[in-house]
Design a protein around this motif. Structure first.
Motif, PDB file in Angstrom:
ATOM      1  N   TYR A  32      40.219  51.553  14.926  1.00 36.83           N
ATOM      2  CA  TYR A  32      40.292  50.032  15.182  1.00 36.83           C
ATOM      3  C   TYR A  32      39.676  49.709  16.414  1.00 36.83           C
ATOM      4  CZ  TYR A  32      42.814  45.889  15.877  1.00 36.83           C
ATOM      5  OH  TYR A  32      42.965  44.310  16.086  1.00 36.83           O
ATOM      6  N   ARG A  51      37.720  47.314  11.672  1.00 34.53           N
ATOM      7  CA  ARG A  51      38.138  48.651  11.387  1.00 34.53           C
ATOM      8  C   ARG A  51      37.279  49.623  10.800  1.00 34.53           C
ATOM      9  NH1 ARG A  51      43.646  48.355  12.065  1.00 34.53           N
ATOM     10  NH2 ARG A  51      44.389  46.127  11.892  1.00 34.53           N
ATOM     11  N   GLU A  93      40.876  52.422  19.647  1.00 34.77           N
ATOM     12  CA  GLU A  93      42.098  52.705  19.375  1.00 34.77           C
ATOM     13  C   GLU A  93      41.993  54.158  20.226  1.00 34.77           C
ATOM     14  OE1 GLU A  93      42.640  54.004  15.640  1.00 34.77           O
ATOM     15  OE2 GLU A  93      44.464  55.177  15.982  1.00 34.77           O
ATOM     16  N   ARG A  95      44.924  56.354  20.561  1.00 31.80           N
ATOM     17  CA  ARG A  95      46.398  56.873  20.541  1.00 31.80           C
ATOM     18  C   ARG A  95      46.573  58.545  20.436  1.00 31.80           C
ATOM     19  NH1 ARG A  95      48.904  54.828  14.931  1.00 31.80           N
ATOM     20  NH2 ARG A  95      46.539  54.938  14.289  1.00 31.80           N
ATOM     21  N   GLN A  99      47.461  56.789  24.576  1.00 33.55           N
ATOM     22  CA  GLN A  99      47.011  55.280  24.949  1.00 33.55           C
ATOM     23  C   GLN A  99      47.051  54.665  23.547  1.00 33.55           C
ATOM     24  OE1 GLN A  99      44.287  54.378  28.099  1.00 33.55           O
ATOM     25  NE2 GLN A  99      43.882  56.523  28.451  1.00 33.55           N
ATOM     26  N   ASN A 100      47.053  53.239  23.767  1.00 31.66           N
ATOM     27  CA  ASN A 100      47.038  52.336  22.728  1.00 31.66           C
ATOM     28  C   ASN A 100      45.821  51.979  22.618  1.00 31.66           C
ATOM     29  OD1 ASN A 100      49.996  52.389  22.224  1.00 31.66           O
ATOM     30  ND2 ASN A 100      50.024  51.039  24.154  1.00 31.66           N
ATOM     31  N   PHE A 101      45.210  51.313  23.451  1.00 31.95           N
ATOM     32  CA  PHE A 101      43.707  51.139  23.520  1.00 31.95           C
ATOM     33  C   PHE A 101      42.980  51.514  24.604  1.00 31.95           C
ATOM     34  CE2 PHE A 101      43.687  48.588  20.008  1.00 31.95           C
ATOM     35  CZ  PHE A 101      44.860  47.472  19.954  1.00 31.95           C
ATOM     36  N   PHE A 103      39.923  50.327  27.097  1.00 32.72           N
ATOM     37  CA  PHE A 103      39.039  49.326  26.929  1.00 32.72           C
ATOM     38  C   PHE A 103      37.856  49.681  27.912  1.00 32.72           C
ATOM     39  CE2 PHE A 103      41.536  45.497  25.609  1.00 32.72           C
ATOM     40  CZ  PHE A 103      42.645  45.852  25.663  1.00 32.72           C
TER      41      PHE A 103
END
Lengths: 113, 114
Positions: A32, A51, A93, A95, A99-101, A103
């Motif tokens: 993602y 996606r 993404e 994970r 981490q979630n994202f 950047f």
């Protein structure tokens, strides 16, 4: 861990021209990829995302392309307007790395009238 | 539908003090993540809470902590403030566990440590 690179760091275009921002990521499992626009003094706002099961997505003047094999994705803005001036962040993404994202460092886009 | 709300918007604190920031996510969102934004370091992930449990944590010292309540509201605490903690702190909410679903940011809390 996941590493997201973003180029260029600054970009100036004439109003009406197109702008392209490129990002690369390192984790092949990422699925993602959102893009955020942050105007001066404001919150980052999601402008488009993609996606891994698609190669391109468009929303009016904005499009994103994804090349999973090469692990890079790009933001394309056509017919730029002064209100497009902002800092743009790509993200992947993260994970798998707790981490979630993750950047990218951001691209400062200036649209000159 | 109300967006993500962060309070306060601005804070000035002295070195050594502690501070608590608050984030109310979008109604129905269960995941809240916190980020530190500085000019030189971009958006740095602090931690994520999902259903009152910390799911993920970034590379920040233990002075940075958080929690989430049963209504999904989240607080972030920074103890023993340092000058380098001056930054914009952003929270983001998401319907599920972040990373594969869209996330929405609050307007941030700008913390200045003097």
């Amino acid at each position: 861990g996941e590493n997201v690179e973003q180029h260029p760091s600054t970009l100036s275009v004439q109003e009406g021209d197109s702008a392209v921002i490129k990002c690369t990521y390192s984790d092949s499992a990422s699925n993602y990829f959102p893009w955020y626009k942050q105007e001066l003094g404001k919150r980052p706002q999601l402008i488009i995302d993609i996606r891994s099961n698609v190669g391109e997505k468009k929303d009016q003047r904005i499009a994103v392309t994804l090349n999973k094999t090469a692990k890079h994705f790009s933001l394309h803005i056509t017919e730029t307007q002064p209100e497009d001036s902002a800092v743009y962040f790509c993200a992947a993404e993260g994970r798998n790395y707790g981490q979630n994202f993750v950047f990218g460092p951001g691209t400062r886009l200036s649209v000159l009238p | 539908k109300a967006g993500v709300t962060q309070t306060p918007r601005y804070l000035i604190k002295t070195r050594g003090q502690q501070v608590t920031l608050s984030c109310s996510p979008i109604s129905g969102h269960r995941s809240v993540s916190w980020y530190q934004q500085t000019p030189g370091q971009g958006l740095q992930f602090l931690f994520e809470y999902f259903s009152e449990t910390q799911r993920n944590k970034g590379n920040f010292p233990g002075r940075f902590s958080g929690r989430q309540f049963s209504n999904s509201r989240s607080e972030m605490n920074v103890s023993t403030l340092e000058l380098g903690d001056s930054a914009l702190y952003l929270c983001a909410s998401s319907p599920g566990s972040m990373g594969d679903t869209e996330a929405f940011f609050g307007q941030g809390t700008r913390l200045t440590v003097v």
